[in-house]
Design an enzyme around this catalytic site. Structure first.
Site, PDB file in Angstrom:
ATOM      1  N   LYS A 577      23.901 -10.501  11.496  1.00 49.99           N
ATOM      2  CA  LYS A 577      23.095 -10.594  10.263  1.00 49.99           C
ATOM      3  C   LYS A 577      21.736  -9.917  10.388  1.00 49.99           C
ATOM      4  CE  LYS A 577      23.478 -15.271   9.955  1.00 49.99           C
ATOM      5  NZ  LYS A 577      24.791 -15.589  10.467  1.00 49.99           N
ATOM      6  N   ASP A 676      18.779 -19.783   9.687  1.00 51.59           N
ATOM      7  CA  ASP A 676      20.046 -19.083   9.496  1.00 51.59           C
ATOM      8  C   ASP A 676      20.450 -19.101   8.016  1.00 51.59           C
ATOM      9  OD1 ASP A 676      22.191 -17.758  10.889  1.00 51.59           O
ATOM     10  OD2 ASP A 676      23.432 -19.427  10.182  1.00 51.59           O
ATOM     11  N   LYS A 680      20.751 -16.051   5.063  1.00 56.39           N
ATOM     12  CA  LYS A 680      21.932 -15.819   4.216  1.00 56.39           C
ATOM     13  C   LYS A 680      21.565 -15.723   2.743  1.00 56.39           C
ATOM     14  CE  LYS A 680      25.172 -17.950   7.431  1.00 56.39           C
ATOM     15  NZ  LYS A 680      25.851 -19.190   7.807  1.00 56.39           N
TER      16      LYS A 680
END
Ligand code: ADP
Ligand code: ASP
Ligand code: MG
Length: 813
Positions: A577, A676, A680
């Site tokens: 990511k 995290d 996203k």
């Protein structure tokens, strides 16, 4: 009567010569045969090598000479039980050859004339050995030296045939010949002055065609080491296949542009007489081969073949002084002709401001000097510029008689080259439209031939070349899935997915043909040391079409090289990511590079592992829908933690269990701090067109100050124990409200936040189990009932399948 020619490989070993004799025996039952043979495979090159060494006063020429002798001896011994008589006769030829080489050594010189004398030994030896063997076998055979028949001018190393004398010699000789099989050496000839000449490299085909035409035979057969003229060079493109029928023009174009299987001048003598040329394989005589003739071949293929010429130099002559001046090109081409330089390729801009042509790289210096000399005056007056010479180039050409009546061929040619990042330096299309050629870099040839072959001849299959970095849990699963689905994809989607490279932080392996996935792990075990840069360099060096780099790491240094891959038109697929959640400028740069270089950049697995979240959002946006808000539970780890934590099980132990079962990052703070999840939702906001940074996301942490300030993972766990009352309070409050705790990400009106929320019964998040993720898109088209994507949002299998889906998506682009 028939003329057959056998090439170097066909007469390259006793075993193959036996096959040749078999073919001759069978065919001679119904027809008298004329059989032209090449030198034993590789001998012409060795003769030239010995000559070059001798000329440089390098005694190693003797070693090469010995090698030439050994090769022939071996053939003789394996062919005939009693080889002494043949060897004796061959020895006199070797004595002559040795003397000639000694002479070159002494005088330190190798003229074209001597070179022809030298190479002629190859064919003289092979024809002698074969004829003698057949004679010994009691076959009705005779040897005839073609030097007594074929007469040329004195243009050594590529002499021109004087047809009237040659034809008469051939007709007269064969009028009186009675043997069923006549063996002749190819390639060699004599000038009208009686000097030894040759017909040019590969010229044995030509010898056979000259004899076939003089005798007006029914058929000329060229026996070689491949089953005909292929759609492209079979040594470079595995999927190439033999073409059944070709017209003379097509064959000429293909051979002129490098299809070595037929020496270009071969077609000329037989063309007017309409003698068909049949190309056959000595090693597989049963294969159909290729017939070259005037017959309408019934094939509906527009492009019949693709060929290429290596080592081309491109010359560009430019200047205002060229415009409208008649005779300019004449002077240019006369200059080249006087230096005996053959032009392979010409193109001229319609403004006449520049003219561009391609020649063999070996002639570049001579040509440059000669041209600058011819135009010295114009150059000094600045009417034209000194000639520009570029080397390291190749020409590729699409050939087909029917191309003229079809639109879009050049479009397909150039779009295929463009998609594969192959730079085209110059283009030419013959007025007859039987050929379109393009000049490209030497190191792009294999990629160009393979991708063009795929485009024009394998409309049905597409090969993907995959390079995987990160061979951990997910990487291994991806390899397994690709392995397992290989045949299915090939059969049903016409996709041939090959894994060409694999690496982790320690090792890397490559196989341009595709790593054998049955035992990849043991190959990987013995692999070379790896580096991110080394892996990248190898991908670029292999230069394969449809290359895809797959990042299965969580490494920022790997994410930093996406840019380089995209710039080389290598697609990137990532579950990492970091690149997409880094600075917006970096994210945007990668999107722009992807567009500019026509290389896909896909990262569906960045959000919700294998769930189609990013793709769904992209489709909504692309189809004109407007996103009102996004609400999501995007952390499998946090979901696991809050589904298991209660007044009966303390927070510390729950987190420990989550980590033990592999639901958290090695540092659980990354999950628990909400970072995290923030990354996203940031990616989703960006996909929705909002140029947001990670700092713009409100992160209302449920952790306490001491949790957040912990100095290590162990220390963090200690603080969890200390703060247990805090977590129990969160639990109790939610319970009192009859709610479940969920860590929620929200996006609305260009703003985003993440945090723990109390979710009431009946809400779609309430019953979310295990490591599931859920995303609700409220949009103009889905204003009340949101579009919901829900399912397992973590785990090696689903992440691998998300990566796999991205790979297939690239193939379908
Ligand atoms: P020979 O020694 O029999 O004359 P050559 O080596 O001259 O054989 O020619 C055959 C070779 O031509 C093949 O082995 C192949 O590598 C090469 N080749 C290049 N292009 C083509 C093509 N389009 N079709 C077939 N062969 C080709
Ligand atoms: N032996 C010669 C060469 O290698 C001629 C031929 O094989 O056709 O070029
Ligand atoms: Mg040949």
């Amino acid at each position: 009567m028939k003329v057959l020619k056998f090439g170097g490989t066909s007469v390259g070993s006793a075993q193959n010569i036996k096959k040749v004799i078999d073919i001759l025996q069978k065919e001679s039952l119904s027809n008298p045969l004329v059989c032209v043979v090449s030198a034993v495979g590789g001998i012409t090159d060795k003769l030239l090598e010995a000559g070059a060494l001798a000329k440089q006063k390098d005694k190693k020429y003797k070693t090469v000479f010995d090698k030439i002798k050994t090769i022939h001896y071996k053939v003789i011994e394996e062919l005939t039980p009693d080889s002494t008589t043949i060897k004796k006769e061959v020895d006199t030829k070797f004595e002559d050859l040795e003397q000639l080489l000694n002479g070159i050594f002494l005088i330190n010189e190798l003229s074209p004339k001597t070179s022809d004398k030298l190479v002629s030994f190859g064919e003289l030896l092979s024809s002698f050995i074969i004829a003698k063997t057949m004679e010994n076998m009691g076959l009705n055979t005779i040897i005839k030296n073609s030097q007594e028949l074929i007469v040329t001018n004195s243009n050594f190393t590529k002499a021109e045939v004087i047809y009237d004398v040659t034809n008469k010699n051939i007709i007269d000789y064969f009028n009186q010949a009675t043997q069923q099989v006549t063996i002749l050496p190819g390639f060699v000839s004599k000038s009208h002055l009686g000097e030894i000449t040759t017909l040019g490299r590969g010229g044995s085909d030509f010898t056979a065609a000259i004899i076939a035409a003089a005798l007006k035979v029914e058929q000329l057969e060229i026996w070689t080491d491949v089953s005909g003229m292929y759609t492209t060079n079979p040594k470079l493109v595995k999927q190439a296949y033999p073409i059944n029928n070709l017209s003379y023009q097509e064959a000429m174009e293909l051979s002129h542009f490098g299809a070595k299987v037929l020496y270009p001048p071969t077609v000329q003598p037989v063309l007017n007489l309409a003698i068909p040329i049949h190309i056959k394989n000595t090693l597989h005589p049963e294969a159909n081969g290729t017939v070259i003739s005037n017959q309408n071949n019934g094939s509906d293929l527009t492009v019949k073949g693709i060929s290429h010429i290596d080592k081309v130099a491109l010359f560009t002559l430019e200047g205002s002084g060229m415009v409208g001046i008649p005779g300019f090109s004449k002077r240019l081409f006369e200059t080249l002709a006087s230096e005996k330089i053959n032009i392979i390729f010409i193109t001229q801009a319609s403004s006449e401001h520049s003219i561009c042509f391609g020649i063999d790289e070996g002639n570049a210096e001579t040509a440059e000097l000669a041209i600058n000399n011819t135009f010295e005056n114009e150059i000094s007056l600045h009417k034209i510029n000194p000639i520009i010479v570029e080397k390291g180039l190749s020409i590729i050409a699409l050939i087909g008689d029917n191309m003229k009546s079809h639109q879009g061929i050049s479009g397909k040619l150039f779009s295929t080259l463009g998609k594969n990042n192959i730079n085209v330096r110059a283009i030419a299309q013959g007025a007859s439209e039987k050929n379109i050629s393009a000049v490209i870099n030497n190191n792009d040839v294999s990629k160009a031939l393979n991708s063009l072959h795929e485009r024009f001849f394998e409309v049905n299959t597409k090969q993907l070349n995959v390079f995987i970095t990160g061979i951990g849990n997910v990487g291994e699963k991806l390899i397994d899935q690709i392995h397992q689905q290989h045949n299915f994809l090939k059969k049903n989607l016409k996709l041939d997915v090959k894994i060409v490279g694999m690496a982790n932080s320690r090792k890397m392996i490559f196989n341009p043909k595709g790593i054998d996935l049955n035992n990849w792990a043991s190959q990987f075990h013995h692999a070379d040391k790896s580096s991110i840069e080394g892996f990248y360099q190898k991908v670029i060096e292999l230069n394969l079409r449809n290359s895809i780099f797959v990042d299965v790491t969580a490494d920022k240094d790997v994410a930093a090289v996406y840019e380089n891959y995209l710039k080389q038109s290598v697609a990137v697929v990532a579950c990492n990511k970091i690149a997409c959640s880094d600075k917006y400028a970096n994210y945007k740069n990668l999107q722009d590079l992807s567009l500019k270089y026509n290389a896909s950049f896909l990262y569906e697995t960045n959000v919700g592992a294998g769930l189609p979240i990013i793709n769904t959002l992209n489709n909504l946006v692309a189809s004109g829908d407007k996103v009102i808000s996004i609400q999501a539970v995007l952390s499998g780890s946090l979901n696991f933690v809050f589904n298991n934590f209660s007044d009966k099980k303390n927070f510390h132990d729950t987190v420990k269990q989550a980590q033990f079962e592999g639901y958290t990052e090695p540092d659980p703070r990354i999950d628990l701090s909400g970072i995290d999840v923030a990354r996203k939702i940031l990616i989703l906001a960006r996909e929705n067109g909002i140029p947001m940074e990670i700092e713009d996301i409100v992160n209302d942490s449920f952790l306490t100050k001491s949790n957040l300030e912990s100095t290590s993972v162990d220390n963090f766990y200690d603080t969890l124990i200390e703060e247990e009352p805090h977590f129990q309070k969160l639990y109790a409050d939610a319970k009192a409200n009859n709610c479940q705790l969920k860590y929620v990400a929200e996006y609305k009106n260009g703003k985003a936040k993440v945090g723990l929320q109390q979710i009431p019964e009946g809400h779609p998040f309430y019953n979310l189990e295990g490591k599931d993720n859920i995303v609700m898109f409220y949009t103009q088209r889905y204003p009340e009932q949101p579009l919901i994507v829900k399912g397992a949002g973590a785990g090696a299998d689903v992440t691998a399948s998300g990566l796999f889906a991205d790979i297939i998506r690239i193939a379908n682009k």
